[in-house]
Design a protein around this motif. Structure first.
Motif, PDB file in Angstrom:
ATOM      1  N   ALA A  45     -94.952 -14.788 -17.652  1.00  0.00           N
ATOM      2  CA  ALA A  45     -93.565 -14.514 -17.245  1.00  0.00           C
ATOM      3  C   ALA A  45     -92.830 -15.826 -16.996  1.00  0.00           C
ATOM      4  O   ALA A  45     -93.423 -16.828 -16.618  1.00  0.00           O
ATOM      5  CB  ALA A  45     -93.554 -13.643 -15.994  1.00  0.00           C
ATOM      6  N   ARG A  46     -91.523 -15.809 -17.199  1.00  0.00           N
ATOM      7  CA  ARG A  46     -90.692 -16.992 -17.020  1.00  0.00           C
ATOM      8  C   ARG A  46     -89.448 -16.620 -16.248  1.00  0.00           C
ATOM      9  O   ARG A  46     -88.894 -15.524 -16.422  1.00  0.00           O
ATOM     10  CB  ARG A  46     -90.287 -17.591 -18.367  1.00  0.00           C
ATOM     11  CG  ARG A  46     -91.466 -18.049 -19.230  1.00  0.00           C
ATOM     12  CD  ARG A  46     -92.128 -19.280 -18.631  1.00  0.00           C
ATOM     13  NE  ARG A  46     -93.206 -19.783 -19.492  1.00  0.00           N
ATOM     14  CZ  ARG A  46     -94.466 -19.428 -19.401  1.00  0.00           C
ATOM     15  NH1 ARG A  46     -94.819 -18.528 -18.467  1.00  0.00           N
ATOM     16  NH2 ARG A  46     -95.385 -19.932 -20.191  1.00  0.00           N
ATOM     17  N   THR A  47     -89.008 -17.536 -15.409  1.00  0.00           N
ATOM     18  CA  THR A  47     -87.758 -17.355 -14.696  1.00  0.00           C
ATOM     19  C   THR A  47     -87.192 -18.738 -14.398  1.00  0.00           C
ATOM     20  O   THR A  47     -87.793 -19.752 -14.761  1.00  0.00           O
ATOM     21  CB  THR A  47     -87.969 -16.550 -13.407  1.00  0.00           C
ATOM     22  OG1 THR A  47     -86.693 -16.268 -12.822  1.00  0.00           O
ATOM     23  CG2 THR A  47     -88.805 -17.337 -12.400  1.00  0.00           C
ATOM     24  N   THR A  48     -86.043 -18.801 -13.744  1.00  0.00           N
ATOM     25  CA  THR A  48     -85.416 -20.086 -13.418  1.00  0.00           C
ATOM     26  C   THR A  48     -85.189 -20.185 -11.919  1.00  0.00           C
ATOM     27  O   THR A  48     -85.155 -19.172 -11.210  1.00  0.00           O
ATOM     28  CB  THR A  48     -84.079 -20.248 -14.153  1.00  0.00           C
ATOM     29  OG1 THR A  48     -83.161 -19.241 -13.696  1.00  0.00           O
ATOM     30  CG2 THR A  48     -84.266 -20.117 -15.661  1.00  0.00           C
ATOM     31  N   THR A  49     -85.037 -21.412 -11.456  1.00  0.00           N
ATOM     32  CA  THR A  49     -84.802 -21.630 -10.028  1.00  0.00           C
ATOM     33  C   THR A  49     -83.482 -21.000  -9.585  1.00  0.00           C
ATOM     34  O   THR A  49     -83.380 -20.492  -8.460  1.00  0.00           O
ATOM     35  CB  THR A  49     -84.781 -23.128  -9.716  1.00  0.00           C
ATOM     36  OG1 THR A  49     -83.844 -23.785 -10.594  1.00  0.00           O
ATOM     37  CG2 THR A  49     -86.160 -23.730  -9.936  1.00  0.00           C
ATOM     38  N   ALA A  50     -82.489 -21.024 -10.454  1.00  0.00           N
ATOM     39  CA  ALA A  50     -81.195 -20.432 -10.083  1.00  0.00           C
ATOM     40  C   ALA A  50     -81.341 -18.933  -9.838  1.00  0.00           C
ATOM     41  O   ALA A  50     -80.788 -18.388  -8.868  1.00  0.00           O
ATOM     42  CB  ALA A  50     -80.161 -20.704 -11.173  1.00  0.00           C
ATOM     43  N   GLU A  51     -82.091 -18.244 -10.705  1.00  0.00           N
ATOM     44  CA  GLU A  51     -82.291 -16.806 -10.528  1.00  0.00           C
ATOM     45  C   GLU A  51     -83.091 -16.509  -9.263  1.00  0.00           C
ATOM     46  O   GLU A  51     -82.783 -15.561  -8.517  1.00  0.00           O
ATOM     47  CB  GLU A  51     -83.023 -16.235 -11.739  1.00  0.00           C
ATOM     48  CG  GLU A  51     -82.212 -16.283 -13.036  1.00  0.00           C
ATOM     49  CD  GLU A  51     -83.029 -15.831 -14.232  1.00  0.00           C
ATOM     50  OE1 GLU A  51     -82.421 -15.293 -15.173  1.00  0.00           O
ATOM     51  OE2 GLU A  51     -84.258 -16.016 -14.224  1.00  0.00           O
ATOM     52  N   ILE A  52     -84.105 -17.310  -8.988  1.00  0.00           N
ATOM     53  CA  ILE A  52     -84.939 -17.097  -7.798  1.00  0.00           C
ATOM     54  C   ILE A  52     -84.106 -17.246  -6.533  1.00  0.00           C
ATOM     55  O   ILE A  52     -84.145 -16.401  -5.626  1.00  0.00           O
ATOM     56  CB  ILE A  52     -86.122 -18.077  -7.791  1.00  0.00           C
ATOM     57  CG1 ILE A  52     -87.041 -17.831  -8.991  1.00  0.00           C
ATOM     58  CG2 ILE A  52     -86.913 -17.952  -6.493  1.00  0.00           C
ATOM     59  CD1 ILE A  52     -88.111 -18.892  -9.168  1.00  0.00           C
ATOM     60  N   ILE A  53     -83.336 -18.336  -6.459  1.00  0.00           N
ATOM     61  CA  ILE A  53     -82.548 -18.602  -5.253  1.00  0.00           C
ATOM     62  C   ILE A  53     -81.463 -17.543  -5.081  1.00  0.00           C
ATOM     63  O   ILE A  53     -81.228 -17.048  -3.970  1.00  0.00           O
ATOM     64  CB  ILE A  53     -81.947 -20.011  -5.317  1.00  0.00           C
ATOM     65  CG1 ILE A  53     -83.066 -21.050  -5.274  1.00  0.00           C
ATOM     66  CG2 ILE A  53     -80.968 -20.240  -4.177  1.00  0.00           C
ATOM     67  CD1 ILE A  53     -82.595 -22.473  -5.463  1.00  0.00           C
ATOM     68  N   ALA A  54     -80.809 -17.178  -6.154  1.00  0.00           N
ATOM     69  CA  ALA A  54     -79.734 -16.173  -6.058  1.00  0.00           C
ATOM     70  C   ALA A  54     -80.276 -14.850  -5.539  1.00  0.00           C
ATOM     71  O   ALA A  54     -79.668 -14.220  -4.657  1.00  0.00           O
ATOM     72  CB  ALA A  54     -79.081 -15.993  -7.421  1.00  0.00           C
ATOM     73  N   ASP A  65     -87.059 -24.208 -15.331  1.00  0.00           N
ATOM     74  CA  ASP A  65     -87.917 -23.068 -15.674  1.00  0.00           C
ATOM     75  C   ASP A  65     -89.174 -23.066 -14.819  1.00  0.00           C
ATOM     76  O   ASP A  65     -89.783 -24.111 -14.560  1.00  0.00           O
ATOM     77  CB  ASP A  65     -88.308 -23.130 -17.155  1.00  0.00           C
ATOM     78  CG  ASP A  65     -87.122 -22.878 -18.066  1.00  0.00           C
ATOM     79  OD1 ASP A  65     -86.214 -22.146 -17.640  1.00  0.00           O
ATOM     80  OD2 ASP A  65     -87.093 -23.430 -19.182  1.00  0.00           O
ATOM     81  N   VAL A  66     -89.569 -21.860 -14.386  1.00  0.00           N
ATOM     82  CA  VAL A  66     -90.753 -21.682 -13.549  1.00  0.00           C
ATOM     83  C   VAL A  66     -91.628 -20.623 -14.195  1.00  0.00           C
ATOM     84  O   VAL A  66     -91.137 -19.528 -14.526  1.00  0.00           O
ATOM     85  CB  VAL A  66     -90.369 -21.254 -12.113  1.00  0.00           C
ATOM     86  CG1 VAL A  66     -91.621 -21.011 -11.286  1.00  0.00           C
ATOM     87  CG2 VAL A  66     -89.494 -22.312 -11.470  1.00  0.00           C
ATOM     88  N   PRO A  67     -92.944 -20.885 -14.381  1.00  0.00           N
ATOM     89  CA  PRO A  67     -93.837 -19.895 -14.997  1.00  0.00           C
ATOM     90  C   PRO A  67     -94.301 -18.847 -13.991  1.00  0.00           C
ATOM     91  O   PRO A  67     -95.456 -18.839 -13.568  1.00  0.00           O
ATOM     92  CB  PRO A  67     -95.003 -20.764 -15.490  1.00  0.00           C
ATOM     93  CG  PRO A  67     -95.062 -21.884 -14.514  1.00  0.00           C
ATOM     94  CD  PRO A  67     -93.639 -22.159 -14.126  1.00  0.00           C
ATOM     95  N   ALA A  68     -93.401 -17.950 -13.602  1.00  0.00           N
ATOM     96  CA  ALA A  68     -93.737 -16.922 -12.615  1.00  0.00           C
ATOM     97  C   ALA A  68     -92.806 -15.733 -12.799  1.00  0.00           C
ATOM     98  O   ALA A  68     -91.634 -15.899 -13.186  1.00  0.00           O
ATOM     99  CB  ALA A  68     -93.615 -17.480 -11.204  1.00  0.00           C
ATOM    100  N   PRO A  69     -93.271 -14.518 -12.508  1.00  0.00           N
ATOM    101  CA  PRO A  69     -92.378 -13.363 -12.538  1.00  0.00           C
ATOM    102  C   PRO A  69     -91.296 -13.512 -11.478  1.00  0.00           C
ATOM    103  O   PRO A  69     -91.558 -13.998 -10.369  1.00  0.00           O
ATOM    104  CB  PRO A  69     -93.313 -12.186 -12.228  1.00  0.00           C
ATOM    105  CG  PRO A  69     -94.685 -12.678 -12.519  1.00  0.00           C
ATOM    106  CD  PRO A  69     -94.664 -14.134 -12.214  1.00  0.00           C
ATOM    107  N   LEU A  70     -90.100 -13.084 -11.784  1.00  0.00           N
ATOM    108  CA  LEU A  70     -88.980 -13.238 -10.863  1.00  0.00           C
ATOM    109  C   LEU A  70     -89.244 -12.525  -9.547  1.00  0.00           C
ATOM    110  O   LEU A  70     -89.005 -13.082  -8.464  1.00  0.00           O
ATOM    111  CB  LEU A  70     -87.700 -12.700 -11.504  1.00  0.00           C
ATOM    112  CG  LEU A  70     -86.457 -12.701 -10.605  1.00  0.00           C
ATOM    113  CD1 LEU A  70     -86.122 -14.112 -10.171  1.00  0.00           C
ATOM    114  CD2 LEU A  70     -85.273 -12.050 -11.315  1.00  0.00           C
TER     115      LEU A  70
END
Length: 425
Positions: free
Chosen positions: A287-296, A319-324
């Motif tokens: 899985a991939r996500t971004t720091t902006a999505e995580i923080i938001a 980019d972060v290799p983790a599920p959101l």
């Protein structure tokens, strides 16, 4: 290995020192014996004439040489070689001795022996020997012993290194296999070797430990699955009732409250699913996500508090290799904890390194104080003024470590800062 090397080096140094001391004693003994024999031989050649004068007759082996002096009792030189000023001065100082005298000076040994006849000193014989040949021999032996000591020490270190490496090779192999099993196959075990040595005992002990760990994990997975099932059923019912109620004609205030109930139920369902995936080891590594999505998402989920503002500074788009949902589950308790203790402001920033992405959450609250920062991540531990259950930060760290990261305190005050570290691509 280092212990063997140091002990061998010390033993060789002691051996070298002992040999040198013995060699020095032997050399001095040889010098003294030679001087005594030489003085005795010269003393037998001395003749006192009727007028009291002293002469020395030559001996077959020419004992009177450039290292022998004969003096009258009054210190007058009877026979002897011409020498340098320093040697002459030392010999002269020994010309009137009344007893056997030994003197070591300027790398030379001098021996003065009075010759007596009927209790009266008739002459004084002074002989001398150089220590230079003996010192040359000693230096050569020292160089040889130091070389031998270096060879023996290096050989001992090499043998110790080979022995340790060979002895610990099975342990290293077992460690690699255990590490691989911890990630892919908890049911694998070390095969029985049929021996009763230390490594076989270690393998049996680790097998028992792995059985217990695997059993604990299975019990945890089963308990988590049962709890998830028991919680999902009423949550589904609550959400259904809220959806049906919203279909009726409602005031805007009631509709908003029901909408909040549905959002909270969805968040709880997501949390349950995340925890269940962690317990079963089913979180998606691709899985991939971004720091902006995580923080938001984490800021959106954080409980609002009057007078406290949450600001995001330089969230970036790393980019972060983790599920959101799991990354948010790791960050949300940290943000909520900061909001709970802040006076007026909570700030979220991102710091990127070569290997990790650090999400920093700081607040302008009073700080952690004298409490141990690590104790905050223990289940059930909470501050004196906290109204929570003391599970949020512990759960955040557990989720973060499942993702290959961690949660830690990077600053205890001014400002208080918690950091969520996640691996980066």
């Amino acid at each position: 290995m280092w212990t063997t090397t140091v002990v061998t080096a010390l033993a060789m140094a002691a051996m070298i020192g002992t040999v040198l001391l013995i060699l020095q004693a032997l050399n001095m003994n040889n010098v003294d014996r030679r001087l005594t024999d030489q003085a005795s031989a010269i003393s037998t050649t001395i003749v006192v004439e009727a007028d009291g004068s002293v002469t020395a007759s030559e001996t077959p082996n020419d004992s009177i040489d450039d290292t022998t002096w004969i003096y009258n009792p009054d210190g007058t030189l009877v026979e002897g070689p011409k020498t340098g000023t320093r040697v002459a001065t030392v010999v002269k100082s020994l010309s009137r001795v009344e007893k056997r005298t030994r003197l070591e000076k300027d790398e030379r040994v001098f021996l003065a022996v009075p010759v007596r006849e009927e209790g009266t000193t008739t002459a004084v014989v002074v002989v001398e020997a150089s220590l230079e040949p003996y010192e040359s021999t000693r230096n050569a032996v020292l160089v040889g012993l130091v070389g031998l000591g270096a060879v023996v020490t290096a050989g001992s270190a090499a043998v110790a290194a080979w022995t340790v490496r060979r002895t610990l090779a099975p342990v290293e192999s077992m460690a690699r296999r255990a590490e691989d099993w911890s990630e892919h196959d908890l049911d694998a075990r070390f095969a029985a070797t049929g021996t009763d040595d230390e490594f076989a005992h270690l393998g049996r002990t680790l097998n028992v430990l792995l059985d217990r760990v695997a059993g604990a994990l299975r019990n945890e997975q089963q308990l988590t699955a049962e709890l998830a099932h028991e919680l999902r059923t009423p949550l589904t019912a609550i959400r259904g009732e809220a959806e049906l109620t919203r279909m009726a004609t409602l005031t805007p205030d009631v509709d908003e409250r029901l909408s909040r109930v549905i959002d909270l139920v969805d968040r709880m369902s997501t949390t349950i699913s995340s925890l269940l995936a962690i317990a079963r080891g089913e979180h998606r590594t691709d899985a991939r996500t971004t720091t902006a999505e995580i923080i938001a998402a984490a800021v959106e989920h954080a409980s609002a508090r009057d007078g406290v503002e949450i600001s995001v500074v330089d969230a970036g788009n790393h980019d972060v290799p983790a599920p959101l949902e799991l990354a948010v589950r790791a960050l949300s308790p940290v943000v909520e904890n900061a909001v709970r203790h802040a006076r007026s402001r909570v700030t979220v920033t991102v710091a990127a390194t070569d290997r990790t992405i650090d999400l920093l959450v700081n607040d302008d609250g009073p700080g952690i104080g004298s409490a141990d920062p690590e104790s905050l991540f223990q289940s059930g531990v909470r501050g004196a003024d906290s109204t929570g259950a003391g599970l949020g930060l512990a759960l955040a760290r557990r989720v973060a470590r499942t993702l290959g990261g961690d949660v830690h305190v990077s600053s205890a005050a001014d400002p208080t800062t918690f950091a969520l570290s996640l691996p980066r691509f």
